[in-house]
Write a protein that holds these residues in place. Structure first.
Motif, PDB file in Angstrom:
ATOM      1  N   ASN A  28       0.865  -1.171   0.000  1.00 21.22           N
ATOM      2  CA  ASN A  28       0.000   0.000   0.000  1.00 21.22           C
ATOM      3  C   ASN A  28       0.904   1.224   0.000  1.00 21.22           C
ATOM      4  OD1 ASN A  28      -1.959   1.950   0.358  1.00 21.22           O
ATOM      5  ND2 ASN A  28      -2.324   1.455   2.514  1.00 21.22           N
ATOM      6  N   TYR A  29       1.109   1.818  -1.173  1.00 21.72           N
ATOM      7  CA  TYR A  29       1.959   3.003  -1.269  1.00 21.72           C
ATOM      8  C   TYR A  29       1.195   4.216  -0.733  1.00 21.72           C
ATOM      9  CZ  TYR A  29       5.304   0.495  -4.232  1.00 21.72           C
ATOM     10  OH  TYR A  29       6.241  -0.374  -4.719  1.00 21.72           O
ATOM     11  N   ILE A  30       1.779   4.904   0.229  1.00 19.23           N
ATOM     12  CA  ILE A  30       1.094   5.996   0.923  1.00 19.23           C
ATOM     13  C   ILE A  30       1.729   7.340   0.557  1.00 19.23           C
ATOM     14  CG2 ILE A  30       0.273   4.574   2.812  1.00 19.23           C
ATOM     15  CD1 ILE A  30       2.678   5.428   4.449  1.00 19.23           C
ATOM     16  N   ASP A  31       0.984   8.414   0.825  1.00 19.64           N
ATOM     17  CA  ASP A  31       1.471   9.735   0.445  1.00 19.64           C
ATOM     18  C   ASP A  31       2.403  10.309   1.513  1.00 19.64           C
ATOM     19  OD1 ASP A  31      -0.094  10.892   2.522  1.00 19.64           O
ATOM     20  OD2 ASP A  31      -1.769  11.280   1.174  1.00 19.64           O
ATOM     21  N   ARG A  32       2.898  11.483   1.238  1.00 17.22           N
ATOM     22  CA  ARG A  32       3.935  12.081   2.079  1.00 17.22           C
ATOM     23  C   ARG A  32       3.454  12.345   3.494  1.00 17.22           C
ATOM     24  NH1 ARG A  32       7.430  17.450   0.281  1.00 17.22           N
ATOM     25  NH2 ARG A  32       8.593  17.744   2.228  1.00 17.22           N
ATOM     26  N   THR A  53      21.274  11.316   7.577  1.00 12.00           N
ATOM     27  CA  THR A  53      20.707  10.557   6.471  1.00 12.00           C
ATOM     28  C   THR A  53      19.217  10.820   6.325  1.00 12.00           C
ATOM     29  OG1 THR A  53      20.160   8.585   7.772  1.00 12.00           O
ATOM     30  CG2 THR A  53      22.397   8.715   6.880  1.00 12.00           C
ATOM     31  N   THR A  54      18.720  10.549   5.139  1.00  6.80           N
ATOM     32  CA  THR A  54      17.289  10.590   4.856  1.00  6.80           C
ATOM     33  C   THR A  54      16.769   9.161   4.890  1.00  6.80           C
ATOM     34  OG1 THR A  54      17.559  12.554   3.475  1.00  6.80           O
ATOM     35  CG2 THR A  54      15.541  11.273   3.188  1.00  6.80           C
ATOM     36  N   TYR A  55      15.726   8.931   5.675  1.00  9.11           N
ATOM     37  CA  TYR A  55      15.193   7.590   5.925  1.00  9.11           C
ATOM     38  C   TYR A  55      13.930   7.376   5.102  1.00  9.11           C
ATOM     39  CZ  TYR A  55      13.101   3.763   8.719  1.00  9.11           C
ATOM     40  OH  TYR A  55      12.525   2.596   9.143  1.00  9.11           O
ATOM     41  N   LEU A  56      13.907   6.290   4.307  1.00 12.25           N
ATOM     42  CA  LEU A  56      12.711   5.849   3.591  1.00 12.25           C
ATOM     43  C   LEU A  56      12.456   4.410   3.989  1.00 12.25           C
ATOM     44  CD1 LEU A  56      13.604   6.949  -0.076  1.00 12.25           C
ATOM     45  CD2 LEU A  56      12.511   8.335   1.676  1.00 12.25           C
ATOM     46  N   GLY A  57      11.393   4.157   4.718  1.00 13.98           N
ATOM     47  CA  GLY A  57      11.169   2.813   5.225  1.00 13.98           C
ATOM     48  C   GLY A  57       9.819   2.247   4.853  1.00 13.98           C
ATOM     49  N   VAL A  58       9.375   1.279   5.649  1.00 17.74           N
ATOM     50  CA  VAL A  58       8.071   0.633   5.478  1.00 17.74           C
ATOM     51  C   VAL A  58       7.453   0.483   6.865  1.00 17.74           C
ATOM     52  CG1 VAL A  58       8.971  -0.645   3.480  1.00 17.74           C
ATOM     53  CG2 VAL A  58       8.915  -1.752   5.730  1.00 17.74           C
ATOM     54  N   ASP A  59       6.187   0.172   6.901  1.00 16.49           N
ATOM     55  CA  ASP A  59       5.533  -0.102   8.190  1.00 16.49           C
ATOM     56  C   ASP A  59       6.083  -1.411   8.761  1.00 16.49           C
ATOM     57  OD1 ASP A  59       3.857  -0.397  10.362  1.00 16.49           O
ATOM     58  OD2 ASP A  59       2.198  -1.194   9.158  1.00 16.49           O
ATOM     59  N   ASN A  60       6.707  -1.322   9.945  1.00 16.79           N
ATOM     60  CA  ASN A  60       7.207  -2.540  10.599  1.00 16.79           C
ATOM     61  C   ASN A  60       6.606  -2.712  11.999  1.00 16.79           C
ATOM     62  OD1 ASN A  60       8.700  -0.775  12.317  1.00 16.79           O
ATOM     63  ND2 ASN A  60      10.413  -0.803  10.881  1.00 16.79           N
ATOM     64  N   ARG A  61       5.391  -2.162  12.188  1.00 15.67           N
ATOM     65  CA  ARG A  61       4.738  -2.222  13.492  1.00 15.67           C
ATOM     66  C   ARG A  61       3.387  -2.911  13.476  1.00 15.67           C
ATOM     67  NH1 ARG A  61       5.716   4.039  15.586  1.00 15.67           N
ATOM     68  NH2 ARG A  61       8.010   3.981  15.544  1.00 15.67           N
ATOM     69  N   ASN A  62       2.708  -2.909  12.353  1.00  9.71           N
ATOM     70  CA  ASN A  62       1.314  -3.326  12.317  1.00  9.71           C
ATOM     71  C   ASN A  62       1.083  -4.521  11.394  1.00  9.71           C
ATOM     72  OD1 ASN A  62       0.241  -0.925  13.859  1.00  9.71           O
ATOM     73  ND2 ASN A  62       1.166   0.127  12.114  1.00  9.71           N
ATOM     74  N   ILE A  63       0.103  -5.353  11.770  1.00  8.43           N
ATOM     75  CA  ILE A  63      -0.377  -6.386  10.864  1.00  8.43           C
ATOM     76  C   ILE A  63      -0.971  -5.673   9.646  1.00  8.43           C
ATOM     77  CG2 ILE A  63      -1.957  -8.313  10.550  1.00  8.43           C
ATOM     78  CD1 ILE A  63       0.269  -8.885  12.532  1.00  8.43           C
ATOM     79  N   ALA A  64      -0.593  -6.093   8.453  1.00  9.72           N
ATOM     80  CA  ALA A  64      -1.076  -5.416   7.247  1.00  9.72           C
ATOM     81  C   ALA A  64      -2.522  -5.786   6.957  1.00  9.72           C
ATOM     82  CB  ALA A  64      -0.197  -5.782   6.060  1.00  9.72           C
ATOM     83  N   ASN A  65      -3.269  -4.837   6.408  1.00  4.64           N
ATOM     84  CA  ASN A  65      -4.641  -5.145   6.002  1.00  4.64           C
ATOM     85  C   ASN A  65      -4.640  -5.688   4.577  1.00  4.64           C
ATOM     86  OD1 ASN A  65      -4.522  -2.949   4.220  1.00  4.64           O
ATOM     87  ND2 ASN A  65      -5.388  -1.544   5.724  1.00  4.64           N
ATOM     88  N   SER A  66      -5.806  -5.818   4.001  1.00  4.21           N
ATOM     89  CA  SER A  66      -5.932  -6.494   2.700  1.00  4.21           C
ATOM     90  C   SER A  66      -5.283  -5.728   1.556  1.00  4.21           C
ATOM     91  CB  SER A  66      -7.413  -6.727   2.383  1.00  4.21           C
ATOM     92  OG  SER A  66      -8.112  -5.488   2.319  1.00  4.21           O
ATOM     93  N   THR A  67      -5.018  -4.431   1.740  1.00  5.99           N
ATOM     94  CA  THR A  67      -4.408  -3.645   0.657  1.00  5.99           C
ATOM     95  C   THR A  67      -2.894  -3.806   0.607  1.00  5.99           C
ATOM     96  OG1 THR A  67      -4.222  -1.665   2.064  1.00  5.99           O
ATOM     97  CG2 THR A  67      -6.249  -1.935   0.782  1.00  5.99           C
ATOM     98  N   GLY A  68      -2.297  -4.395   1.643  1.00  5.00           N
ATOM     99  CA  GLY A  68      -0.859  -4.617   1.634  1.00  5.00           C
ATOM    100  C   GLY A  68      -0.137  -3.824   2.700  1.00  5.00           C
ATOM    101  N   ARG A  69       1.141  -4.120   2.872  1.00  3.37           N
ATOM    102  CA  ARG A  69       1.963  -3.418   3.869  1.00  3.37           C
ATOM    103  C   ARG A  69       2.297  -2.016   3.366  1.00  3.37           C
ATOM    104  NH1 ARG A  69       3.696  -4.365   8.363  1.00  3.37           N
ATOM    105  NH2 ARG A  69       2.987  -6.530   8.212  1.00  3.37           N
ATOM    106  N   GLN A  70       2.220  -1.041   4.277  1.00  3.65           N
ATOM    107  CA  GLN A  70       2.492   0.338   3.892  1.00  3.65           C
ATOM    108  C   GLN A  70       3.964   0.540   3.549  1.00  3.65           C
ATOM    109  OE1 GLN A  70       1.070   2.897   7.053  1.00  3.65           O
ATOM    110  NE2 GLN A  70      -0.931   3.093   6.091  1.00  3.65           N
ATOM    111  N   SER A  71       4.181   1.306   2.479  1.00  2.00           N
ATOM    112  CA  SER A  71       5.522   1.623   2.009  1.00  2.00           C
ATOM    113  C   SER A  71       5.438   2.911   1.198  1.00  2.00           C
ATOM    114  CB  SER A  71       6.065   0.473   1.158  1.00  2.00           C
ATOM    115  OG  SER A  71       7.377   0.739   0.694  1.00  2.00           O
ATOM    116  N   VAL A  72       6.571   3.375   0.687  1.00  2.00           N
ATOM    117  CA  VAL A  72       6.580   4.556  -0.175  1.00  2.00           C
ATOM    118  C   VAL A  72       7.290   4.240  -1.486  1.00  2.00           C
ATOM    119  CG1 VAL A  72       6.399   6.306   1.623  1.00  2.00           C
ATOM    120  CG2 VAL A  72       8.663   5.441   0.973  1.00  2.00           C
TER     121      VAL A  72
END
Length: 318
Positions: free
Chosen positions: A52-56, A71-90
């Motif tokens: 699930n690609y999310i906005d800024r 540094t500039t950090y670009l990560g993903v959601d590593n805290r929550n169970i993902a819903n049906s749309t997928g794991r959050q990322s950018v």
């Protein structure tokens, strides 16, 4: 034989011009100034990833993008169970587009060798792959080696078998080459274990430099302790860097195949590569029945799935 003073001055000037073949065009900066230069892609993943690609604004509130020291950090959601749309990322796409240039990415950290992940740093046209695609950093799951790949929308491009230190994975750059199911491309694999993921991070990060001209596309990788001084001094001179990891040249008309490319960072999950390779992985397959099952239910596994960017700079020839 004596040389006239003006000749000596001319020779010295030519030497300086030769060493300064590239000038800085774009410095992407750090933190908010970095993100100002990118569009946040929020459409469904074209590679069918469980993401699930999310906005800024959402990414900032979730801590998925931020400044982290220098540094500039670009990560993903590593805290929550993902819903049906997928794991959050950018997925970030540069507003600026390029035709030729020298792209230098200095990384403190790249996404680790984590089952279910498919990170990439690449360049692509607005409607891929109609303007070509250059994959500079890419891998899936626990893979230890980086693969540099070109994708073209027209047939007739292939890899010349010399001038680089990597090994050829595939030769035909055409995305619809026979048997490719629309995912074809010419790939060169970096044979060093510190070229990707956990191995790269354990070695302290490093620099990827991509030179794109009418004659070739070349990629170098330097460990953090071995970055050329001319890169550090913002006066890069590829002629001094030795053999690249990857070089694409020969039969390909580069200028007709690669035009108006944007720079992209992303981390997706599963999808047409990482997902299809799941069952063949001795490390990943025992973790869950499917890639999606694992990515959905194990958020903590993705704490190392982030880009730590020291700098991104693009140079053009004088």
């Amino acid at each position: 034989m004596k040389l006239h003073l003006s000749v000596l001055v001319g020779i010295g000037l030519l030497g300086r011009l030769s060493a300064a073949a590239y000038r800085l065009q774009d410095d992407y900066g750090k933190g908010d100034s970095f993100f100002d230069k990118f569009d946040f892609f929020t459409e469904p993943d074209p590679t069918s990833g469980f993401v699930n690609y999310i906005d800024r604004s959402v990414a900032r509130r979730a801590g998925i993008i931020r400044s982290q020291g220098d540094t500039t950090y670009l990560g993903v959601d590593n805290r929550n169970i993902a819903n049906s749309t997928g794991r959050q990322s950018v997925r970030l796409t540069s507003y600026q587009e390029y035709n030729h240039g020298l792209v230098i990415l200095d990384l403190a950290h790249m996404p680790g060798s984590v089952c279910g992940t498919w990170p990439a740093f690449w360049m692509v046209g607005t409607v891929p792959p109609t303007a070509g695609e250059i994959d500079i950093i890419e891998g899936v799951n626990e893979g230890p080696n980086n693969e540099v790949t070109l994708h073209t929308n027209d047939d007739g491009c292939s890899v010349q078998r010399s001038g680089f230190s990597g090994r050829i994975a595939t030769e035909n750059c055409y995305i619809y080459s026979t048997g490719s199911a629309g995912s074809g491309g010419c790939g060169i694999v970096d044979s060093e274990a510190n070229s990707y993921g956990d191995g790269f991070n354990a070695a302290g990060g490093g620099v990827f430099a991509t030179e794109w001209t009418s004659d070739f596309i070349r990629v170098w990788r330097f460990s953090s302790s071995n970055v050329p001084n001319d890169i550090r001094a913002e006066n890069p001179d590829p002629s001094r860097w030795g053999t690249p990891v990857a070089r694409f040249s020969g039969s390909c008309d580069i200028d007709s195949q690669f035009q108006n490319l944007h720079i992209v960072f992303d981390v997706t999950f599963c999808g047409s590569w990482a997902g299809s390779a799941w069952s063949q992985s001795n490390k990943c397959a025992p973790l869950a029945r499917t890639c999606v099952d694992y990515v959905r239910s194990t958020p903590a596994a993705f704490s190392e799935s982030y880009w730590g960017i020291n700098s991104l700079k693009v140079y053009q020839q004088d």
